[in-house]
Design an enzyme around this catalytic site. Sequence first.
Site, PDB file in Angstrom:
ATOM      1  N   PRO A  34     -10.404  -4.981 -48.310  1.00 47.66           N
ATOM      2  CA  PRO A  34     -11.689  -4.486 -48.808  1.00 47.66           C
ATOM      3  C   PRO A  34     -12.861  -5.319 -48.302  1.00 47.66           C
ATOM      4  O   PRO A  34     -12.701  -6.513 -48.026  1.00 47.66           O
ATOM      5  CB  PRO A  34     -11.553  -4.606 -50.336  1.00 47.66           C
ATOM      6  CG  PRO A  34     -10.404  -5.508 -50.579  1.00 47.66           C
ATOM      7  CD  PRO A  34      -9.540  -5.513 -49.358  1.00 47.66           C
ATOM      8  N   ASP A  35     -14.024  -4.675 -48.144  1.00 52.00           N
ATOM      9  CA  ASP A  35     -15.222  -5.458 -47.775  1.00 52.00           C
ATOM     10  C   ASP A  35     -15.813  -6.044 -49.059  1.00 52.00           C
ATOM     11  O   ASP A  35     -15.204  -5.957 -50.129  1.00 52.00           O
ATOM     12  CB  ASP A  35     -16.222  -4.598 -46.981  1.00 52.00           C
ATOM     13  CG  ASP A  35     -16.773  -3.434 -47.790  1.00 52.00           C
ATOM     14  OD1 ASP A  35     -16.476  -3.356 -48.996  1.00 52.00           O
ATOM     15  OD2 ASP A  35     -17.491  -2.596 -47.222  1.00 52.00           O
ATOM     16  N   PHE A  36     -16.998  -6.656 -48.970  1.00 55.22           N
ATOM     17  CA  PHE A  36     -17.616  -7.228 -50.169  1.00 55.22           C
ATOM     18  C   PHE A  36     -18.383  -6.184 -50.967  1.00 55.22           C
ATOM     19  O   PHE A  36     -18.220  -6.064 -52.163  1.00 55.22           O
ATOM     20  CB  PHE A  36     -18.647  -8.304 -49.747  1.00 55.22           C
ATOM     21  CG  PHE A  36     -18.070  -9.682 -49.597  1.00 55.22           C
ATOM     22  CD1 PHE A  36     -16.760  -9.955 -49.926  1.00 55.22           C
ATOM     23  CD2 PHE A  36     -18.873 -10.723 -49.134  1.00 55.22           C
ATOM     24  CE1 PHE A  36     -16.245 -11.238 -49.800  1.00 55.22           C
ATOM     25  CE2 PHE A  36     -18.375 -12.007 -49.003  1.00 55.22           C
ATOM     26  CZ  PHE A  36     -17.066 -12.260 -49.331  1.00 55.22           C
ATOM     27  N   ARG A  37     -19.230  -5.454 -50.227  1.00 55.37           N
ATOM     28  CA  ARG A  37     -20.293  -4.761 -50.952  1.00 55.37           C
ATOM     29  C   ARG A  37     -20.161  -3.242 -51.066  1.00 55.37           C
ATOM     30  O   ARG A  37     -21.028  -2.617 -51.668  1.00 55.37           O
ATOM     31  CB  ARG A  37     -21.647  -5.116 -50.311  1.00 55.37           C
ATOM     32  CG  ARG A  37     -21.995  -6.582 -50.510  1.00 55.37           C
ATOM     33  CD  ARG A  37     -23.272  -7.008 -49.840  1.00 55.37           C
ATOM     34  NE  ARG A  37     -23.477  -8.445 -50.016  1.00 55.37           N
ATOM     35  CZ  ARG A  37     -22.916  -9.392 -49.255  1.00 55.37           C
ATOM     36  NH1 ARG A  37     -22.127  -9.047 -48.258  1.00 55.37           N
ATOM     37  NH2 ARG A  37     -23.150 -10.667 -49.490  1.00 55.37           N
ATOM     38  N   ASN A 108     -15.857 -12.175 -40.218  1.00 54.45           N
ATOM     39  CA  ASN A 108     -14.586 -11.995 -40.925  1.00 54.45           C
ATOM     40  C   ASN A 108     -13.711 -13.233 -40.846  1.00 54.45           C
ATOM     41  O   ASN A 108     -13.742 -13.984 -39.877  1.00 54.45           O
ATOM     42  CB  ASN A 108     -13.843 -10.779 -40.368  1.00 54.45           C
ATOM     43  CG  ASN A 108     -14.620  -9.506 -40.635  1.00 54.45           C
ATOM     44  OD1 ASN A 108     -15.524  -9.508 -41.476  1.00 54.45           O
ATOM     45  ND2 ASN A 108     -14.302  -8.451 -39.936  1.00 54.45           N
ATOM     46  N   ASP A 110     -10.373 -12.826 -41.502  1.00 53.99           N
ATOM     47  CA  ASP A 110      -9.012 -12.272 -41.456  1.00 53.99           C
ATOM     48  C   ASP A 110      -8.298 -12.519 -40.126  1.00 53.99           C
ATOM     49  O   ASP A 110      -7.124 -12.193 -39.982  1.00 53.99           O
ATOM     50  CB  ASP A 110      -9.029 -10.773 -41.780  1.00 53.99           C
ATOM     51  CG  ASP A 110      -9.978  -9.982 -40.882  1.00 53.99           C
ATOM     52  OD1 ASP A 110     -10.157 -10.357 -39.709  1.00 53.99           O
ATOM     53  OD2 ASP A 110     -10.528  -8.970 -41.344  1.00 53.99           O
ATOM     54  N   HIS A 127     -17.904 -17.593 -40.028  1.00 54.04           N
ATOM     55  CA  HIS A 127     -17.635 -18.042 -41.394  1.00 54.04           C
ATOM     56  C   HIS A 127     -16.257 -18.693 -41.514  1.00 54.04           C
ATOM     57  O   HIS A 127     -15.652 -18.696 -42.578  1.00 54.04           O
ATOM     58  CB  HIS A 127     -17.786 -16.869 -42.379  1.00 54.04           C
ATOM     59  CG  HIS A 127     -19.197 -16.349 -42.422  1.00 54.04           C
ATOM     60  ND1 HIS A 127     -19.546 -15.139 -42.960  1.00 54.04           N
ATOM     61  CD2 HIS A 127     -20.362 -16.888 -41.966  1.00 54.04           C
ATOM     62  CE1 HIS A 127     -20.860 -14.968 -42.840  1.00 54.04           C
ATOM     63  NE2 HIS A 127     -21.368 -16.007 -42.236  1.00 54.04           N
TER      64      HIS A 127
END
Length: 328
Positions: A34-37, A108, A110, A127
């Site tokens: 899932p993304d954040f927003r 990302n 991941d 990040h």
Amino acid sequence: MDEKLQKLAAVLKRDSVSVTFFVGAGISTSCGIPDFRSPKTGLYSNLKKLNLPYPEAVFDIDYFRKSPKAFYTLADELYPGKFVPSKFHYFVRLCQDKKKLKRCYTQNIDTLERIAGVRDEYVVEAHGSFAKNHCIDCDWEMETSELKRQMKSQIPTCAKCKGYVKPDIVFFGEALPAKFFDLWDEDSSSKTDLAIVAGTSLAVYPFAGLPAEVSTKATRVLINREKCGDFERNPRKSDVLLLESCDLVVEKLVQLLGWEKELDSLVKEGERALKENALYVHPTEKDLEEKVKKEAEAIAKVEREEEKKENQQIDELTETLQNIKVKD
Ligand code: CNA
């Protein structure tokens, strides 16, 4: 959308085209992360079970110091090795294979760009990632295998000072990796033809500011479910907006480029690797040290052989000169 895609394909077909990607969580949602927003499906709307004071706290270094459990609950769900790259990730890889990729800046964590086969020199994980782990107090490095072992029963803890250990993901309140600033310095002042921004709400700075710094000579492309950032606030005439799913755009684009078969075979390769449990695994520190040692040994061997050859040549030359003198 079709006309815009045709224009984009025409630019991508050029031999010398140079493409820079700026990507976010939206390129991985189709992989099951899932993304954040995104409303309803985003991580932030699903964090209630973690009892956080505010959703971003899960990636806040001060909150982690007090309550590391929330992050580790999430980390367990997101840990690399369970997910296969999306068509979009493989599209970045194809751009690399076709020598059109300049760089891929990703927010990302991941590591799916790497799993898709994008090489280290092209990926900037702004990040951070799960590749390495350090103690938040004394910076001692913990092997990933040990972190994973401890994660099963406890919060990973430093062997030296008993501080908490966390993967090298950049939390709110922490500095971005030097590679991000160094390469952006270099890239922002050199030629790029296409700047493809995809799957990001452009909400987290300094990353979110990069598209605004892209040269006006380049064409900026936004592939996202919604308009965002500089594309909304300071649109350029030449901007191309493709407000669609990242994978759908890639599916159409590869058809226009004639790259479908190559993309299909990469996607199948990824699915097979997941089934065989053979997805890319990060090299450990020991692996890296071993690699450096082997490379140094190989270089030393070549140097020794070259020196031997040179000495032989000198001996031969000396002998020839002595023979000439003797004859004289
Ligand atoms: P975000 O703020 O959640 O925004 C994601 C954007 O992508 C939104 O604008 C969505 O509309 C859009 N989107 C979602 N799915 C798709 C799709 N299939 N096709 C097209 N658009 C889509 O995420 P950002 O990356 O902008 O925020 C930066 C954060 C997210 C970074 O700090 C990351 O570490 C963090 N994050 C990373 C992951 C990951 O590694 N996969 C997952 C969740 C969050």
